[in-house]
Design an enzyme around this catalytic site. Sequence first.
Site, mmCIF file in Angstrom:
data_model
loop_
_atom_site.group_PDB
_atom_site.id
_atom_site.type_symbol
_atom_site.label_atom_id
_atom_site.label_comp_id
_atom_site.label_asym_id
_atom_site.label_seq_id
_atom_site.Cartn_x
_atom_site.Cartn_y
_atom_site.Cartn_z
ATOM 1 N N ASP A 23 96.193 85.695 -36.358
ATOM 2 C CA ASP A 23 96.143 84.882 -37.567
ATOM 3 C C ASP A 23 96.036 85.895 -38.716
ATOM 4 O OD1 ASP A 23 95.674 82.635 -39.340
ATOM 5 O OD2 ASP A 23 93.570 83.225 -39.322
ATOM 6 N N ASP A 25 94.805 84.986 -42.627
ATOM 7 C CA ASP A 25 93.764 84.719 -43.626
ATOM 8 C C ASP A 25 92.375 84.679 -42.998
ATOM 9 O OD1 ASP A 25 95.208 84.125 -46.274
ATOM 10 O OD2 ASP A 25 96.329 82.914 -44.838
ATOM 11 N N ASP A 187 90.100 83.216 -36.806
ATOM 12 C CA ASP A 187 88.789 83.034 -37.430
ATOM 13 C C ASP A 187 88.460 81.565 -37.632
ATOM 14 O OD1 ASP A 187 89.087 82.756 -40.941
ATOM 15 O OD2 ASP A 187 90.788 82.832 -39.555
#
Length: 243
Positions: A23, A25, A187
């Site tokens: 991922d 961001d 996250d």
Amino acid sequence: MATAAAASLYSSVKPSITHVVFDMDGLLLDTEIFYSEVQEKILARFGKTFDWSLKPKLMGRKAIESAKIFVEEMGIADQLTPEGFLEEREGMLQHMFPDCKEMPGVKRLITHLHANGVPMAVATGSHKRHFALKTQNHGNIFAMMHHVVTGDDPEVKKGKPSPDCFLVAARRFETNVDPSNVLVFEDAPVGVAAAKNAGMYVVMVPDPKLDASYQKDADEVLTSLLDFNPSNWGLPPFQDAKN
């Protein structure tokens, strides 16, 4: 720290990880702080403050999906449309994104995997335009990726927690990759769900403010990428110290 699922995994047979998908961001780049800051500014016009408990519902989703959740949950849907929210947010974010920093351990891990021939990709909910803004000062890191799948990719029909982005990422490697051979780094809770829905393993590096209840589905939970041990996943071990 590792979850019970990861502990059980390590005590039995290590997975045969051949490919890695990240991922972006909040995982590779510290951009989530910008989203929070802008949301606070917009809400201030309506006499409201952002409730951080809403954050896990927004992270990792396609922009329009998170915008709908945002205006509805904050009780401003009758005053601001999701499209209006995105337009206003866009104007502020485009000046902030170029200043984003890499998260701790990113350069070390990506450089290590690249040097050892482990194919990597990025699967992000960010659209191409935002991806370009965020990564313009981090080209050396993203140049080591085999490919990038963005949120507006035509093959990504549904955003996370749908597995679309990760399955598309797996298909675009040079070889036909079995999902069970892919390790995802995330996250966001919806990102973890997307990876598991794709049949992949997932290491979560959550925001420290994220309640532990959102972390239970990850195969391993770390406080930082600096704590990642490749050997636990059958990947080449680090030869250097943390940095």
